[in-house]
Design a protein around this motif. Sequence first.
Motif, mmCIF file in Angstrom:
data_model
loop_
_atom_site.group_PDB
_atom_site.id
_atom_site.type_symbol
_atom_site.label_atom_id
_atom_site.label_comp_id
_atom_site.label_asym_id
_atom_site.label_seq_id
_atom_site.Cartn_x
_atom_site.Cartn_y
_atom_site.Cartn_z
ATOM 1 N N LEU A 1 -21.951 35.240 37.631
ATOM 2 C CA LEU A 1 -21.037 36.259 37.126
ATOM 3 C C LEU A 1 -19.751 35.630 36.615
ATOM 4 N N PRO A 2 -19.206 36.137 35.511
ATOM 5 C CA PRO A 2 -17.873 35.684 35.099
ATOM 6 C C PRO A 2 -16.825 36.156 36.096
ATOM 7 N N LEU A 3 -15.619 35.639 35.942
ATOM 8 C CA LEU A 3 -14.571 35.891 36.920
ATOM 9 C C LEU A 3 -14.288 37.380 37.109
ATOM 10 N N GLY A 4 -14.198 38.115 36.000
ATOM 11 C CA GLY A 4 -13.892 39.538 36.096
ATOM 12 C C GLY A 4 -14.978 40.329 36.796
ATOM 13 N N ALA A 5 -16.243 40.026 36.488
ATOM 14 C CA ALA A 5 -17.353 40.732 37.125
ATOM 15 C C ALA A 5 -17.458 40.370 38.601
ATOM 16 N N ALA A 6 -17.198 39.099 38.934
ATOM 17 C CA ALA A 6 -17.203 38.701 40.343
ATOM 18 C C ALA A 6 -16.106 39.429 41.112
ATOM 19 N N LEU A 7 -14.958 39.596 40.471
ATOM 20 C CA LEU A 7 -13.858 40.342 41.089
ATOM 21 C C LEU A 7 -14.271 41.783 41.362
ATOM 22 N N ALA A 8 -14.942 42.419 40.395
ATOM 23 C CA ALA A 8 -15.395 43.807 40.581
ATOM 24 C C ALA A 8 -16.447 43.903 41.683
ATOM 25 N N ALA A 9 -17.348 42.926 41.742
ATOM 26 C CA ALA A 9 -18.391 42.928 42.773
ATOM 27 C C ALA A 9 -17.776 42.862 44.165
ATOM 28 N N SER B 1 -6.389 36.190 37.200
ATOM 29 C CA SER B 1 -7.696 36.688 37.610
ATOM 30 C C SER B 1 -8.236 35.901 38.793
ATOM 31 N N ALA B 2 -8.009 34.583 38.765
ATOM 32 C CA ALA B 2 -8.473 33.748 39.872
ATOM 33 C C ALA B 2 -7.749 34.116 41.165
ATOM 34 N N ALA B 3 -6.439 34.370 41.057
ATOM 35 C CA ALA B 3 -5.672 34.756 42.243
ATOM 36 C C ALA B 3 -6.145 36.104 42.789
ATOM 37 N N LEU C 1 -11.220 29.246 43.346
ATOM 38 C CA LEU C 1 -10.667 27.958 43.765
ATOM 39 C C LEU C 1 -10.865 26.901 42.679
ATOM 40 N N ALA C 2 -11.981 27.018 41.938
ATOM 41 C CA ALA C 2 -12.232 26.053 40.860
ATOM 42 C C ALA C 2 -11.221 26.192 39.730
ATOM 43 N N ALA C 3 -10.660 27.406 39.586
ATOM 44 C CA ALA C 3 -9.662 27.621 38.536
ATOM 45 C C ALA C 3 -8.286 27.116 38.928
#
Length: 356
Positions: A78-86, A3-5, A231-233
């Motif tokens: 936002l959590p990682l998944g929601a940030a990805l969608a945004a 998800s981070a990638a 990047l933090a992940a």
Amino acid sequence: MLSAALLLVVSLTLAWANGSNDVSKGVAALAGSGIATPRAAWLLGVLATLAGGLGAISWGGALGALFGGGVLKSAEGLPLGAALAALAGAAGFVALSTWQRWPVSTTHALIGGIIGAAAAQFGIRDVAYRVVAAKFLIPLLASPALAIGLCWTLLLLNRLVESRLPQWTPGCCAPEDHRKDPFICAAPDRRPSPAARRVWLALHWLSGGAVSFARGLNDVPKMAALMIPALAAWPAAETTASGPALAIALTSFAMTGGALMAGRRLLPVLAQEVSTMTPTTGLFANLGTAFLVLGATPLGLPVSTTHVAAGSIIGVRVADKAPPRARDALRTILLAWLVTLPAAAAFSAILVVLGA
């Protein structure tokens, strides 16, 4: 880690789309007034935008913090998944707009993506709408109005300047040559020194470069803010420690790549299809844009460089009282302003729902 990638890839895609859609906005007045060729203006915009983006490492912290959180009542960000969608929703809309030759605001698209993802992830009631309105929407709505008013005021000065410049007369020279250098039609004893004429031309180039620099300085931190969780992940501790600076640098280079590959596509729209500009009106349009964006960035005000630049060009048109034309880009620009935020919000909300 996957998800981070993905978040990192989508962040860079948004930056690429921003570069392709926005680079022409900083130099449209330079090309539209005839001072520079479209290619030269575009290259100046690319280089100055890169410099502004890298400058955000030192001066863009306030905007990065603003876009990194604060839109939710019950969560810090936002959590990682929601940030990805945004990010994906914003990137998809900006890329579509570039293909359609719509000069849209990446800032509006990003805010729409964040709101849509937050509402789909946590519910509409959990979005802090008062915070969103005060910190995001009011500055964004005010910026084009301020740009139009400031540019119109500056054009009063422009008329004084133009009244003192040598006027074109038939047989004096080619009209396009006079637009680039009005002193070419002056009597030999009234022409300024070559150094003064070079300064006159340099002011135009510097104004276009200032707008592009301001755009990079203002836009890069907004897009980099949502990259920092990715990047933090990353397992390397030193990468985590340098996350903000690394995110800004990566965003800057991705934006430059988009500008180089597709940045000239929108240049004719703003340079020729909104307002007919002379060198002095182009100069004052750029000065108004640079003043507002450079003033807003250290204060953490998320003004839209797109709206400010287009607003300044519209200010030229308002001051000239130019009537609508058959091929008029102003309608497209205004429609894009209205559609961008809700469309990006819908895209990101759908992605959250599909990924749930």
